[in-house]
Each structure stands twice: as structure tokens, then as C-alpha cells.
Design an enzyme around this catalytic site. Sequence first.
Site, PDB file in Angstrom:
ATOM      1  N   GLU A  47       0.826  -1.207   0.000  1.00 35.42           N
ATOM      2  CA  GLU A  47       0.000   0.000   0.000  1.00 35.42           C
ATOM      3  C   GLU A  47       0.860   1.257   0.000  1.00 35.42           C
ATOM      4  OE1 GLU A  47      -3.395   2.270   2.690  1.00 35.42           O
ATOM      5  OE2 GLU A  47      -2.236   0.642   3.595  1.00 35.42           O
ATOM      6  N   GLU A 146     -11.395   2.776   5.620  1.00 31.24           N
ATOM      7  CA  GLU A 146     -10.336   3.139   6.556  1.00 31.24           C
ATOM      8  C   GLU A 146     -10.430   4.636   6.818  1.00 31.24           C
ATOM      9  OE1 GLU A 146      -5.760   1.993   7.364  1.00 31.24           O
ATOM     10  OE2 GLU A 146      -6.164   2.837   5.393  1.00 31.24           O
TER      11      GLU A 146
END
Length: 176
Positions: A47, A146
Site C-alpha cells: 500500500e 479506513e
Amino acid sequence: RIHLMAGRVPQGADRAAVAGEMETTFIENLTYAADLLAQEDMIGLVEPINNRITDPRYYLNTPHQAAAILEKVGRPNLKLQLDLFHCQIMDGNLSRNLETYFPLIGHIQIAQVPGRHEPDSPGELNFSYIFQVLESLGYTGYVGCEYAPKGDTLEGLGWLRSYWESQGLQHGGTSK
């Protein structure tokens, strides 16, 4: 699926001066991890995290950088975890980035920019449009939330019920 962290530029180090060594180490670590994960039929995810707001020292910052590293590692069980919050901050152009990196994507995460709250909070991103782009590309994976919810978990997911209703879906995503 498991997120494989890239690490942080050492405190006080010049990013450009250590970039080559960090890339080499990251590639070696990803290769090792991918081989172990393959034995368990698991996917590793990398990520990119923005270094403008969230973590100035995080090594992996853009989808372009992640794609180049994934190509160098060359393992089919390593994928891109594309967090649209970080991608918007670093590069914008989300539609194009989703199209460009779609073959590499193994997971999507969302949060509104700049506040990192629910998708229906005030901000830069039009999530109805983004979800349409994902559907048009054939994305069938999960979309992780998130963000920092303004209230409790149920309140924080209230946007999803509104989105489903706007799409003609009932609670739970089933067709009417």
C-alpha cells in the site's frame, strides 16, 4: 490477504540518498514473503501511503512506485492495495489511476479527502462516481473503509445505506 509494510526512511536520512538501498531491501523482503505466502495460497498487498500528511517518512508513496516494485518482484500473489485517500493526496486523477493500475489491484480502501471521514462527509471525492468506475472495470473485491468515523460504527456506516438506496438496492446490497 495480508498487508506487507514498506518501512520508513530512517530518521534524519535524506530520502533520495537511501532510496536505492530501501528499494533493494523491500524487493528482497517482498520476494521472501511472496514465496512464503504462496505456500499458504495467500496474497500479499503493498500500500502506497502519502508522505504529505499521513507519514512523511513512509517509503512507498505512489501507485506508480508500487507498480514498479511489484514488476521487479514478479510474483503473481503480490498485489496493490490502493487506498484512494492516499492516492488522491499524492496524485489525484483517481479514475485514470484506477484504470491504469486495475490489473495490479488486490484491495481498495476509501476515506473522504481531506478529513479522512465517511464517504458522504464534505470533501473532494465523489464516491458514487468512483464506485461506478470500479463496477465498470469489473472490480469484485472488497472495499475497505479506513476512516475516522464521526460517531459509532453504525453511524459511520450510515452512508452505505444511503448509497445502496440511491442505487435501488435494499439494506445488505440485495436487489429489490
